[in-house]
Design a protein around this motif. Structure first.
Motif, short mmCIF file in Angstrom:
data_model
loop_
_atom_site.label_atom_id
_atom_site.label_comp_id
_atom_site.label_asym_id
_atom_site.label_seq_id
_atom_site.Cartn_x
_atom_site.Cartn_y
_atom_site.Cartn_z
N ARG A 4 -10.20 6.51 -0.84
CA ARG A 4 -8.83 6.13 -0.50
C ARG A 4 -7.80 6.74 -1.45
O ARG A 4 -6.78 7.26 -0.99
N PRO A 5 -8.00 6.69 -2.79
CA PRO A 5 -6.99 7.30 -3.67
C PRO A 5 -6.82 8.80 -3.43
O PRO A 5 -5.71 9.32 -3.52
N VAL A 8 -4.65 9.20 -0.33
CA VAL A 8 -3.25 8.87 -0.59
C VAL A 8 -2.58 9.98 -1.38
O VAL A 8 -1.45 10.38 -1.08
N LEU A 51 5.27 5.20 1.00
CA LEU A 51 3.81 5.20 0.86
C LEU A 51 3.41 4.88 -0.57
O LEU A 51 2.48 4.10 -0.80
N VAL A 52 4.10 5.45 -1.54
CA VAL A 52 3.78 5.18 -2.94
C VAL A 52 4.00 3.71 -3.25
O VAL A 52 3.15 3.06 -3.87
N VAL A 54 4.04 1.14 -1.17
CA VAL A 54 3.07 0.31 -0.45
C VAL A 54 1.72 0.36 -1.15
O VAL A 54 1.06 -0.68 -1.31
N GLU A 55 1.32 1.52 -1.59
CA GLU A 55 0.04 1.63 -2.29
C GLU A 55 0.07 0.92 -3.63
O GLU A 55 -0.91 0.33 -4.05
N ALA A 58 -0.14 -2.79 -2.50
CA ALA A 58 -1.32 -3.19 -1.74
C ALA A 58 -2.63 -2.96 -2.48
O ALA A 58 -3.58 -3.71 -2.30
N TRP A 59 -2.70 -1.94 -3.32
CA TRP A 59 -3.96 -1.62 -3.97
C TRP A 59 -4.45 -2.74 -4.89
O TRP A 59 -5.61 -3.15 -4.80
#
Length: 67
Positions: A4-5, A8, A51-52, A54-55, A58-59
């Motif tokens: 996943r990382p 992203v 996106l940054v 949210v990650e 959320a991460w």
């Protein structure tokens, strides 16, 4: 195996460039005017920034729920 990382980190520059690519595509075809294509460049940057964020939010939550 793509983690996943990694996905992203690959997606961030692709999103940032996507607005510029759409703007260039519209400008070269001549279908739209410059006024229509102008707001597309910042949209890609904004999508990458979202996106940054949210990650970042959320991460840690996903790791806490997984453990």
């Amino acid at each position: 195996m793509l983690e996943r990382p990694d996905a992203v980190l690959t997606l961030i520059p692709l999103l940032a460039v996507s607005g510029l690519a759409a703007r260039v595509l519209i400008a070269t075809t001549g279908i739209a005017t410059g006024l229509l294509a102008a707001p597309l460049a910042p949209v890609g940057y904004a999508a990458a920034l979202v996106l940054v964020f949210v990650e970042l939010l959320a991460w840690p939550l996903a790791e806490r729920l997984g453990s």
